[in-house]
Scaffold this active site. Structure first.
Site, PDB file in Angstrom:
ATOM      1  N   CYS A 139      47.377 107.249  80.089  1.00 19.79           N
ATOM      2  CA  CYS A 139      46.678 106.520  79.023  1.00 19.79           C
ATOM      3  C   CYS A 139      47.223 107.069  77.713  1.00 19.79           C
ATOM      4  CB  CYS A 139      45.179 106.764  79.126  1.00 19.79           C
ATOM      5  SG  CYS A 139      44.238 106.208  77.676  1.00 19.79           S
ATOM      6  N   CYS A 178      49.852 100.662  75.539  1.00 17.01           N
ATOM      7  CA  CYS A 178      48.573 100.826  76.232  1.00 17.01           C
ATOM      8  C   CYS A 178      48.790 100.507  77.702  1.00 17.01           C
ATOM      9  CB  CYS A 178      47.557  99.860  75.625  1.00 17.01           C
ATOM     10  SG  CYS A 178      45.949  99.862  76.440  1.00 17.01           S
ATOM     11  N   GLY A 212      39.574 100.294  79.058  1.00 13.09           N
ATOM     12  CA  GLY A 212      39.523 100.831  80.428  1.00 13.09           C
ATOM     13  C   GLY A 212      38.345 100.325  81.230  1.00 13.09           C
TER      14      GLY A 212
HETATM   15  N1  DGL Z   1      45.166 103.625  75.408  1.00 12.59           N
HETATM   16  C1  DGL Z   1      44.852 102.836  76.537  1.00 12.59           C
HETATM   17  C2  DGL Z   1      45.774 103.117  77.710  1.00 12.59           C
HETATM   18  O1  DGL Z   1      46.885 103.559  77.547  1.00 12.59           O
HETATM   19  C3  DGL Z   1      43.440 102.725  77.036  1.00 12.59           C
HETATM   20  C4  DGL Z   1      42.300 103.058  76.165  1.00 12.59           C
HETATM   21  C5  DGL Z   1      41.047 102.247  76.421  1.00 12.59           C
HETATM   22  O2  DGL Z   1      40.384 102.430  77.467  1.00 12.59           O
HETATM   23  O3  DGL Z   1      40.772 101.434  75.559  1.00 12.59           O
HETATM   24  O4  DGL Z   1      45.409 102.867  78.830  1.00 12.59           O
END
Ligand code: DGL
Length: 266
Positions: A187, A76, A46
């Protein structure tokens, strides 16, 4: 030779968040063998540049190809906005499923006319997210809230300490004050905080994430290409670019099952 339909599906996230999507895929497609790569050594995506994320996604895609994966899921949101277009260009015939915040269903669900989005800074700042709002959110007000720090708590296996509670409350309160009755979890890490979140919002608040929709999209893409497995799934295999021991320790909490985790070195 392995039948194409018996090949595994590669699922990828910056860390443990994609396990929330992996669970939906396994639930909908129990015959599929699954590979999971967590790029925990480079968390959080992020706060990283799109170019950096694109390069990481390219390496993971290459790895899944080497493993003979018949499809890839970018579990993600942040990686999707940064890299899905490039990957599609590079592998035009390989089924690739990305994810995006559920703006369309949220806009249809809200009764107050105000929708809140919790997501990473990278997702909220992207042109892809702006285009999503343009397309589906013209008749509603959307309040966006980046949530730095939450992903790190979840990666550490902290889903309920006073510190994570305080952090989450600080992010949710402005959305409540703004009149949201529908919350988008943009997220894949955040569904793991749903129990905590539910303690902070009115009981009738709609909380929407896209894990199940992604699993259905994957099913559609594989079905169209005759690639759905009819056999018995092999055990899910896990890799992380950080400590396999740490990942093994938190797997039972987030995946409800112990498993062996290997090092992903790229
Ligand atoms: N799991 C990720 C998403 O769906 C982001 C996590 C991160 O910031 O690494 O955006």
């Amino acid at each position: 030779m392995t039948e194409p339909a018996a090949a595994p599906i590669g699922v990828f996230d910056s860390g443990v968040g994609g396990l929330s999507v992996l669970a939906e895929i396994q639930h909908l497609l129990p015959n599929e063998s699954l590979l999971y790569v967590a790029d925990c050594g480079h968390i959080p995506y992020g706060e990283k540049s799109p170019a950096f994320i694109r390069e990481r996604c390219r390496l993971v895609a290459e790895f899944f190809r080497e493993q003979g994966a018949k499809a890839m899921v970018l579990a993600c949101n942040t990686a999707t906005v940064a890299a899905v277009a490039d990957l599609r260009e590079q592998y035009p015939h390989w089924p690739l499923v990305g994810m995006e915040p559920a703006v369309k269903p949220a806009a249809a669900a809200t009764r107050s006319g105000v929708v809140g989005v919790l997501a990473t800074t990278g997702t909220l700042q992207s042109a892809k997210f702006a285009a999503l709002l343009d397309r589906f959110a013209n008749d509603v007000q959307v309040i966006t809230q980046p949530c730095p720090g939450l992903v790190e708590c979840i990666e550490a296996g902290d889903l309920s300490s006073p510190a994570v509670r305080e952090l989450l409350q600080g992010y949710v309160q402005p959305l409540l004050d703004g009149g949201c009755d529908t919350l988008i979890l943009g997220c894949t890490h955040y569904p793991f905080l749903k129990p905590l979140l539910k303690q902070m919002v009115p009981a009738n608040m709609a909380i929407i994430d896209t894990g199940a929709a992604v699993a259905r999209q994957l099913q559609r893409l594989l079905g169209e290409r005759d690639l759905l497995s009819a056999g018995v799934a092999r055990d899910t295999q896990f890799w992380t670019s950080a400590s396999p021991e740490h990942f093994e320790k938190i797997l039972p909490m987030l995946w409800k099952k112990s498993d062996t985790v290997r090092s992903f070195i790229k």
